[in-house]
Design an enzyme around this catalytic site. Sequence first.
Site, PDB file in Angstrom:
ATOM      1  N   HIS A 133       0.871  -1.183   0.000  1.00  8.17           N
ATOM      2  CA  HIS A 133       0.000   0.000   0.000  1.00  8.17           C
ATOM      3  C   HIS A 133       0.910   1.236   0.000  1.00  8.17           C
ATOM      4  O   HIS A 133       0.957   1.982   0.988  1.00  8.17           O
ATOM      5  CB  HIS A 133      -0.908  -0.037   1.229  1.00  8.17           C
ATOM      6  CG  HIS A 133      -2.075   0.905   1.155  1.00  8.17           C
ATOM      7  ND1 HIS A 133      -2.392   1.633   0.019  1.00  8.17           N
ATOM      8  CD2 HIS A 133      -3.016   1.237   2.084  1.00  8.17           C
ATOM      9  CE1 HIS A 133      -3.459   2.372   0.266  1.00  8.17           C
ATOM     10  NE2 HIS A 133      -3.861   2.153   1.501  1.00  8.17           N
ATOM     11  N   ASP A 228      -3.209  -1.529  12.341  1.00  2.00           N
ATOM     12  CA  ASP A 228      -4.093  -1.709  11.180  1.00  2.00           C
ATOM     13  C   ASP A 228      -5.053  -2.848  11.535  1.00  2.00           C
ATOM     14  O   ASP A 228      -4.819  -3.590  12.502  1.00  2.00           O
ATOM     15  CB  ASP A 228      -3.214  -2.066   9.953  1.00  2.00           C
ATOM     16  CG  ASP A 228      -4.018  -2.259   8.667  1.00  2.00           C
ATOM     17  OD1 ASP A 228      -5.184  -1.822   8.611  1.00  2.00           O
ATOM     18  OD2 ASP A 228      -3.466  -2.854   7.716  1.00  2.00           O
ATOM     19  N   CYS A 269      -3.856   3.518   9.429  1.00  5.86           N
ATOM     20  CA  CYS A 269      -4.200   3.850   8.036  1.00  5.86           C
ATOM     21  C   CYS A 269      -5.706   4.043   7.868  1.00  5.86           C
ATOM     22  O   CYS A 269      -6.129   4.706   6.924  1.00  5.86           O
ATOM     23  CB  CYS A 269      -3.675   2.777   7.097  1.00  5.86           C
ATOM     24  SG  CYS A 269      -4.198   1.113   7.547  1.00  5.86           S
ATOM     25  N   ARG A 297      -3.492  11.657   3.030  1.00  9.82           N
ATOM     26  CA  ARG A 297      -3.633  10.765   1.872  1.00  9.82           C
ATOM     27  C   ARG A 297      -3.879  11.586   0.613  1.00  9.82           C
ATOM     28  O   ARG A 297      -3.335  11.309  -0.453  1.00  9.82           O
ATOM     29  CB  ARG A 297      -4.829   9.801   2.054  1.00  9.82           C
ATOM     30  CG  ARG A 297      -4.729   8.805   3.178  1.00  9.82           C
ATOM     31  CD  ARG A 297      -3.575   7.855   3.048  1.00  9.82           C
ATOM     32  NE  ARG A 297      -3.463   7.230   1.750  1.00  9.82           N
ATOM     33  CZ  ARG A 297      -4.285   6.284   1.244  1.00  9.82           C
ATOM     34  NH1 ARG A 297      -5.281   5.824   1.968  1.00  9.82           N
ATOM     35  NH2 ARG A 297      -4.098   5.768   0.051  1.00  9.82           N
TER      36      ARG A 297
HETATM   37  N1  NVA Z   1      -4.515  -3.930   5.583  1.00  5.93           N
HETATM   38  C1  NVA Z   1      -5.731  -3.218   5.250  1.00  5.93           C
HETATM   39  C2  NVA Z   1      -5.421  -1.825   4.860  1.00  5.93           C
HETATM   40  C3  NVA Z   1      -6.614  -0.968   4.585  1.00  5.93           C
HETATM   41  C4  NVA Z   1      -6.246   0.424   4.154  1.00  5.93           C
HETATM   42  C5  NVA Z   1      -6.459  -3.948   4.138  1.00  5.93           C
HETATM   43  O1  NVA Z   1      -5.798  -4.383   3.179  1.00  5.93           O
HETATM   44  O2  NVA Z   1      -7.681  -4.103   4.224  1.00  5.93           O
HETATM   45  N1   CP Z   2      -6.280   3.849   4.303  1.00 11.17           N
HETATM   46  C1   CP Z   2      -6.990   3.547   3.213  1.00 11.17           C
HETATM   47  O1   CP Z   2      -6.444   3.079   2.197  1.00 11.17           O
HETATM   48  O2   CP Z   2      -8.315   3.772   3.320  1.00 11.17           O
HETATM   49  P1   CP Z   2      -9.441   3.345   2.273  1.00 11.17           P
HETATM   50  O3   CP Z   2      -9.506   1.837   2.305  1.00 11.17           O
HETATM   51  O4   CP Z   2     -10.690   3.993   2.762  1.00 11.17           O
HETATM   52  O5   CP Z   2      -9.033   3.832   0.907  1.00 11.17           O
END
Ligand code: NVA
Ligand code: CP
Length: 312
Positions: A133, A228, A269, A297
């Site tokens: 990410h 997270d 995040c 972001r």
């Molecule tokens: N690890 C999480 C991050 C969300 C921004 C996911 O992949 O769902």
């Molecule tokens: N942190 C983040 O990527 O949030 P969203 O899943 O809402 O885009």
Amino acid sequence: MTLKGRSFLTLKDFTPEEIGYLLDLAADLKAKKKKGITGESLKGKNIALIFEKPSTRTRCSFTIGARDEGGFPEYLSDRDIQLGHKESIEDTARVLGRMFDGIEFRGFKQETVEKLAKYSGVPVWNGLTDEYHPTQILADFLTIREQFGHLKGIKLVFVGDGRNNMANSLMIGSAKMGLDFTILAPKALWPAESLVELCKGYAAETGAKINVTDDLDAVKGADALYTDVWCSMGEEDKAAERIALLSPYQVNEELFARTGNEKCILLHCLPAVKGKEVTYETFEKRAEVVFDEAENRMHTIKAVMVATLGNI
Ligand code: NVA
Ligand code: CP
């Protein structure tokens, strides 16, 4: 420095100087936006936003970031297009590359975003895959810089699912930017050894420290605790297993006390599942910085688009 024409697929592809440049550009765009100044660097640029997985922050950041600079974003969910189902990724990429000037992709496989970049011929930006990410790290690092004035030597501890996209990308970013980075997780959720070794290689050049441990005492002296969700998108069926593994690693006031640093900040995040990876109390007490991070972001994603596609 120019990043014109480059894709943004993983931070592995970027030097510390390039990451620093994107952070400086984001800070500059943020300061301008606060004064009501937006630009036209993406004027005439059409931008495809492909989402196989849901999103609030990433989608809105690309949309607002593009609009603020005069670009035109078009949202394409997996219900709208046939990506990888009825049409090959290679073909969709070649079609979109004929119509759009830049493509954002959020979804499952890192391989998909890499194929889009290879076949579309336009800059492609990774808005999250199972593995990485990278745009989130820019927002996290901009926030750390705002809080502490610098990145080098900052002690950042990621607590939770140590092999998810966030842990992987934070480790890469920290290694590149000279942070003192720890993944604190049960052994079953440690990152791939090959990635840890790669990051230790970067760290040898930048003075960063990379540590993976299951010892809660590792938070001692932390400047920031990062957490997270315990189940990333697509892993919802693992909830029971993750709760069992990760409950001892919940971010709460006890863990903050263990840092011994009253100024330690919380980073997340988002979205957050309060009561799981972080308590309601701890989240609300420290939410201000977390929402700075969410706002960042937009400024950082705008910087990525402007740097790789904009007329600057
Ligand atoms: N690890 C999480 C991050 C969300 C921004 C996911 O992949 O769902
Ligand atoms: N942190 C983040 O990527 O949030 P969203 O899943 O809402 O885009």
